[in-house]
Design a protein around this motif. Sequence first.
Motif, PDB file in Angstrom:
ATOM      1  N   GLN A 102      22.459  14.844 -27.611  1.00  0.00           N
ATOM      2  CA  GLN A 102      23.221  14.298 -26.499  1.00  0.00           C
ATOM      3  C   GLN A 102      24.652  14.831 -26.451  1.00  0.00           C
ATOM      4  O   GLN A 102      25.228  15.032 -25.379  1.00  0.00           O
ATOM      5  N   SER A 103      25.234  15.082 -27.604  1.00  0.00           N
ATOM      6  CA  SER A 103      26.622  15.553 -27.647  1.00  0.00           C
ATOM      7  C   SER A 103      26.789  16.934 -27.040  1.00  0.00           C
ATOM      8  O   SER A 103      27.883  17.295 -26.570  1.00  0.00           O
ATOM      9  N   SER A 104      25.712  17.720 -27.036  1.00  0.00           N
ATOM     10  CA  SER A 104      25.795  19.079 -26.493  1.00  0.00           C
ATOM     11  C   SER A 104      25.008  19.254 -25.198  1.00  0.00           C
ATOM     12  O   SER A 104      24.889  20.367 -24.692  1.00  0.00           O
ATOM     13  N   ALA A 105      24.466  18.146 -24.671  1.00  0.00           N
ATOM     14  CA  ALA A 105      23.654  18.233 -23.453  1.00  0.00           C
ATOM     15  C   ALA A 105      24.516  18.658 -22.260  1.00  0.00           C
ATOM     16  O   ALA A 105      25.629  18.159 -22.073  1.00  0.00           O
ATOM     17  N   ALA A 106      23.987  19.573 -21.461  1.00  0.00           N
ATOM     18  CA  ALA A 106      24.728  20.082 -20.298  1.00  0.00           C
ATOM     19  C   ALA A 106      24.949  18.965 -19.277  1.00  0.00           C
ATOM     20  O   ALA A 106      24.030  18.236 -18.923  1.00  0.00           O
ATOM     21  N   ARG A 107      26.187  18.835 -18.814  1.00  0.00           N
ATOM     22  CA  ARG A 107      26.557  17.828 -17.821  1.00  0.00           C
ATOM     23  C   ARG A 107      27.487  18.456 -16.795  1.00  0.00           C
ATOM     24  O   ARG A 107      28.118  19.478 -17.044  1.00  0.00           O
ATOM     25  N   ARG A 124      18.842  -0.848 -25.512  1.00  0.00           N
ATOM     26  CA  ARG A 124      18.994  -0.005 -24.329  1.00  0.00           C
ATOM     27  C   ARG A 124      19.954   1.138 -24.639  1.00  0.00           C
ATOM     28  O   ARG A 124      21.001   0.919 -25.232  1.00  0.00           O
ATOM     29  N   MET A 125      19.580   2.349 -24.236  1.00  0.00           N
ATOM     30  CA  MET A 125      20.442   3.499 -24.449  1.00  0.00           C
ATOM     31  C   MET A 125      20.298   4.472 -23.281  1.00  0.00           C
ATOM     32  O   MET A 125      19.270   4.506 -22.612  1.00  0.00           O
ATOM     33  N   LYS A 126      21.352   5.238 -23.046  1.00  0.00           N
ATOM     34  CA  LYS A 126      21.290   6.270 -22.022  1.00  0.00           C
ATOM     35  C   LYS A 126      20.871   7.581 -22.662  1.00  0.00           C
ATOM     36  O   LYS A 126      21.173   7.855 -23.830  1.00  0.00           O
ATOM     37  N   CYS A 127      20.175   8.391 -21.880  1.00  0.00           N
ATOM     38  CA  CYS A 127      19.682   9.672 -22.382  1.00  0.00           C
ATOM     39  C   CYS A 127      19.889  10.740 -21.314  1.00  0.00           C
ATOM     40  O   CYS A 127      19.485  10.565 -20.160  1.00  0.00           O
ATOM     41  N   ARG A 128      20.497  11.830 -21.702  1.00  0.00           N
ATOM     42  CA  ARG A 128      20.660  12.982 -20.833  1.00  0.00           C
ATOM     43  C   ARG A 128      19.589  14.007 -21.170  1.00  0.00           C
ATOM     44  O   ARG A 128      19.434  14.416 -22.331  1.00  0.00           O
ATOM     45  N   LEU A 129      18.814  14.426 -20.143  1.00  0.00           N
ATOM     46  CA  LEU A 129      17.793  15.456 -20.309  1.00  0.00           C
ATOM     47  C   LEU A 129      18.200  16.690 -19.512  1.00  0.00           C
ATOM     48  O   LEU A 129      17.951  16.769 -18.304  1.00  0.00           O
ATOM     49  N   PRO A 130      18.829  17.665 -20.151  1.00  0.00           N
ATOM     50  CA  PRO A 130      19.198  18.885 -19.427  1.00  0.00           C
ATOM     51  C   PRO A 130      17.960  19.686 -19.049  1.00  0.00           C
ATOM     52  O   PRO A 130      16.949  19.664 -19.749  1.00  0.00           O
ATOM     53  N   TYR A 131      18.043  20.394 -17.924  1.00  0.00           N
ATOM     54  CA  TYR A 131      16.953  21.293 -17.542  1.00  0.00           C
ATOM     55  C   TYR A 131      17.004  22.541 -18.415  1.00  0.00           C
ATOM     56  O   TYR A 131      17.992  22.817 -19.104  1.00  0.00           O
ATOM     57  N   THR A 132      15.953  23.316 -18.344  1.00  0.00           N
ATOM     58  CA  THR A 132      15.931  24.588 -19.049  1.00  0.00           C
ATOM     59  C   THR A 132      16.813  25.627 -18.350  1.00  0.00           C
ATOM     60  O   THR A 132      17.148  26.653 -18.933  1.00  0.00           O
ATOM     61  N   VAL A 188      43.465   9.655  -9.332  1.00  0.00           N
ATOM     62  CA  VAL A 188      42.033   9.445  -9.537  1.00  0.00           C
ATOM     63  C   VAL A 188      41.803   9.174 -11.013  1.00  0.00           C
ATOM     64  O   VAL A 188      42.359   9.860 -11.879  1.00  0.00           O
ATOM     65  N   HIS A 189      41.003   8.163 -11.304  1.00  0.00           N
ATOM     66  CA  HIS A 189      40.630   7.892 -12.697  1.00  0.00           C
ATOM     67  C   HIS A 189      39.112   7.822 -12.778  1.00  0.00           C
ATOM     68  O   HIS A 189      38.486   6.964 -12.154  1.00  0.00           O
ATOM     69  N   PHE A 190      38.534   8.737 -13.551  1.00  0.00           N
ATOM     70  CA  PHE A 190      37.084   8.784 -13.712  1.00  0.00           C
ATOM     71  C   PHE A 190      36.717   8.390 -15.129  1.00  0.00           C
ATOM     72  O   PHE A 190      37.317   8.859 -16.098  1.00  0.00           O
ATOM     73  N   ASN A 191      35.712   7.523 -15.237  1.00  0.00           N
ATOM     74  CA  ASN A 191      35.188   7.127 -16.539  1.00  0.00           C
ATOM     75  C   ASN A 191      33.688   7.338 -16.512  1.00  0.00           C
ATOM     76  O   ASN A 191      32.965   6.666 -15.779  1.00  0.00           O
ATOM     77  N   GLY A 192      33.215   8.290 -17.286  1.00  0.00           N
ATOM     78  CA  GLY A 192      31.797   8.622 -17.295  1.00  0.00           C
ATOM     79  C   GLY A 192      30.969   7.776 -18.233  1.00  0.00           C
ATOM     80  O   GLY A 192      29.783   8.052 -18.417  1.00  0.00           O
ATOM     81  N   GLY A 193      31.566   6.728 -18.828  1.00  0.00           N
ATOM     82  CA  GLY A 193      30.847   5.899 -19.786  1.00  0.00           C
ATOM     83  C   GLY A 193      31.229   6.270 -21.207  1.00  0.00           C
ATOM     84  O   GLY A 193      32.105   7.108 -21.446  1.00  0.00           O
ATOM     85  N   PHE A 194      30.577   5.652 -22.167  1.00  0.00           N
ATOM     86  CA  PHE A 194      30.888   5.903 -23.568  1.00  0.00           C
ATOM     87  C   PHE A 194      30.802   7.397 -23.885  1.00  0.00           C
ATOM     88  O   PHE A 194      29.836   8.069 -23.542  1.00  0.00           O
ATOM     89  N   GLY A 195      31.833   7.904 -24.541  1.00  0.00           N
ATOM     90  CA  GLY A 195      31.864   9.323 -24.883  1.00  0.00           C
ATOM     91  C   GLY A 195      32.441  10.195 -23.781  1.00  0.00           C
ATOM     92  O   GLY A 195      32.720  11.369 -24.006  1.00  0.00           O
ATOM     93  N   ARG A 196      32.595   9.633 -22.582  1.00  0.00           N
ATOM     94  CA  ARG A 196      33.178  10.376 -21.465  1.00  0.00           C
ATOM     95  C   ARG A 196      34.190   9.478 -20.743  1.00  0.00           C
ATOM     96  O   ARG A 196      34.271   9.438 -19.524  1.00  0.00           O
ATOM     97  N   ALA A 197      34.945   8.731 -21.534  1.00  0.00           N
ATOM     98  CA  ALA A 197      35.817   7.699 -20.979  1.00  0.00           C
ATOM     99  C   ALA A 197      37.246   8.199 -20.795  1.00  0.00           C
ATOM    100  O   ALA A 197      37.697   9.130 -21.450  1.00  0.00           O
ATOM    101  N   GLY A 198      37.945   7.523 -19.882  1.00  0.00           N
ATOM    102  CA  GLY A 198      39.382   7.708 -19.742  1.00  0.00           C
ATOM    103  C   GLY A 198      39.809   9.057 -19.219  1.00  0.00           C
ATOM    104  O   GLY A 198      40.929   9.496 -19.470  1.00  0.00           O
TER     105      GLY A 198
END
Length: 282
Positions: A21-26, A237-245, A157-167
């Motif tokens: 998750q730490s290296s998943a493309a976003r 409950r947890m969030k999961c990022r699934l990057p495409y190939t 503008v203040h964007f907070n993407g959630g835990f790990g992408r905050a502030g």
Amino acid sequence: MQAVQSGTSEQQDYEAFDQHQSSAARLEFAEEARTLLEVARIGTLSTLASDGAASGFPSGSVVEYAPDDKGRPIFMLSSISPHTKHLRKDSRCSFTVLGPAFRDLADARVSLTGHASAMPQERQDAVKLMYKSKNPESFWADFGDFKPFYMEEVVAVHFNGGFGRAGRKVTPEEIMSTPADPLVPFASHVVQHMNEDHADSLIAMVKHFTGLTVDKAHLVALDRLGMDCVCIKDKGRMKCRLPYTRSVTTRGELRAVIVEMSKAAQVGKLSEGEAMQVTSEV
């Protein structure tokens, strides 16, 4: 995106998941914030109260909006609403929008601060048509009491993407110069289809690409780089990022990459024809 090998213990599986998750493309922060503004239609408008015991204090109201071509919100406000009266006396305000399926602080949100003023008369008809095209069920926008207000000047503008992408602060210039994700026009349909018809495939993809076995996987959003799921494991409950190939920009490209990922995740379980059926309606 390569498959992640499961570890020999649950702790190792979680560690592999966290590393994935730490290296998943976003999306970059500005693009994610701009996309959020494009897909949502409800937010909290905070104005400065102008009378009574609350005079001078922030006053929040839940309102509908439509973004202009640069992401700036346009509101249809009734003359009798307190927030309308506040803005006529003091245009300073903030507007907060929550991400799709927002539930808790792990989910994305964005706040705009600026000035919102009544739209000039000569622009109202064109703006109302645009507003109704993005909010087709808002028949009340035609009522004579409702007039368009426009946050044309955004100062912060203040964007907070959630835990790990905050502030994360995103500049107004970044928001206004960054287009929304190209999948916005059809993303919600694909999300709904995958959840209704292919929940098992989502669980298999989470296992194959992150190494973590989950009880449920619910798709909440997708973009040109990947999919965002909410997963349930042992009642947690947890969030999961699934990057495409690979990145995608069209519906056809999205279909193809989900087919490939579904086939990879279902090796030994589905035939090629059955895997193709997973996204036949995407």
